[in-house]
Motif scaffolding. Structure first.
Motif, mmCIF file in Angstrom:
data_model
loop_
_atom_site.group_PDB
_atom_site.id
_atom_site.type_symbol
_atom_site.label_atom_id
_atom_site.label_comp_id
_atom_site.label_asym_id
_atom_site.label_seq_id
_atom_site.Cartn_x
_atom_site.Cartn_y
_atom_site.Cartn_z
ATOM 1 N N TYR A 84 0.823 -1.211 0.000
ATOM 2 C CA TYR A 84 0.000 0.000 0.000
ATOM 3 C C TYR A 84 0.859 1.264 0.000
ATOM 4 C CZ TYR A 84 -4.366 -2.485 0.486
ATOM 5 O OH TYR A 84 -5.441 -3.291 0.263
ATOM 6 N N GLY A 85 1.984 1.228 0.698
ATOM 7 C CA GLY A 85 2.863 2.396 0.708
ATOM 8 C C GLY A 85 3.462 2.671 -0.653
ATOM 9 N N LEU A 86 3.960 1.633 -1.302
ATOM 10 C CA LEU A 86 4.627 1.799 -2.596
ATOM 11 C C LEU A 86 3.647 2.054 -3.730
ATOM 12 C CD1 LEU A 86 7.477 1.731 -3.839
ATOM 13 C CD2 LEU A 86 7.089 -0.680 -4.324
ATOM 14 N N GLN A 87 2.540 1.345 -3.761
ATOM 15 C CA GLN A 87 1.631 1.428 -4.902
ATOM 16 C C GLN A 87 0.518 2.464 -4.752
ATOM 17 O OE1 GLN A 87 2.132 -0.128 -7.872
ATOM 18 N NE2 GLN A 87 4.064 -0.604 -6.866
ATOM 19 N N ALA A 88 0.193 2.863 -3.529
ATOM 20 C CA ALA A 88 -0.902 3.810 -3.327
ATOM 21 C C ALA A 88 -0.504 5.021 -2.494
ATOM 22 C CB ALA A 88 -2.081 3.097 -2.673
ATOM 23 N N GLY A 89 0.732 5.021 -1.964
ATOM 24 C CA GLY A 89 1.163 6.137 -1.137
ATOM 25 C C GLY A 89 0.407 6.225 0.186
ATOM 26 N N LEU A 90 -0.156 5.094 0.632
ATOM 27 C CA LEU A 90 -0.900 5.061 1.894
ATOM 28 C C LEU A 90 -0.076 4.330 2.954
ATOM 29 C CD1 LEU A 90 -4.459 4.080 0.605
ATOM 30 C CD2 LEU A 90 -3.659 6.341 1.298
#
Length: 172
Positions: free
Chosen positions: A89-95
């Motif tokens: 989620y951090g890498l692909q959605a910035g969340l």
């Protein structure tokens, strides 16, 4: 007034208009609803756009085979279940996803099972607090980092062990 491309035969125009509905009908893995309820009754807010949801799904599938490592949170070091989710989620959605399964239980919005879509989180428990989590990738399947000695893998929600668990759905 007829809306169709001047170079396409009428049948092609009808097919193109029907295609999204056919796709949605063919991809549905949820059982039909028993009572008619408005679509808005299962609408759930999401920070994740459709594009981000697809990116999360594709990337998570690409990590299948990565070694399990307790506390791991990178493809190079391996993953545990919450480390996998935080990384994807951090890498692909910035969340920035929480780092523990207990914290994931309160992240995003609760989703009814009939509204499950790709990119949603699936959290598993035996009746108490959740003890495991994965990323739903469609067709009744999810990607997760299951246990010591294992690898990130793709499993079915309705298979053996997982079918016996209580499942909560969260949408970031």
């Amino acid at each position: 007034m007829t809306l169709r491309h001047p170079r396409l035969p009428r049948a092609c125009g009808v097919f193109v208009l029907a295609l999204p509905w056919l796709w949605l009908a063919g991809c549905s893995s949820a059982p039909p609803r028993q009572a008619a309820e408005p679509l808005s009754a299962v609408a759930v807010p999401a920070a994740l756009s459709e594009e981000q949801s697809q990116a999360v799904t594709v990337y998570a599938l690409g990590l299948v085979g990565t070694p399990y490592r307790y506390g791991g949170n990178t493809p190079d070091s391996g993953f545990d279940c919450s480390g996998l989710i935080r990384h994807v989620y951090g890498l692909q959605a910035g969340l920035p996803a929480p780092r523990t399964v207990a914290q994931l239980q309160g992240w995003g919005h609760a989703v009814p099972i009939e509204a499950l879509r790709t990119g949603d989180l699936v959290l598993f428990s035996k009746g108490g607090a959740p003890s495991h989590a994965g990323i739903y990738v469609g067709e009744g399947r999810f990607v997760h980092a299951p246990s010591t000695g294992g690898q990130v893998r793709l499993d079915r929600l309705k298979s053996g062990y997982w079918a016996q668990q209580q499942v909560a759905i969260r949408r970031p």
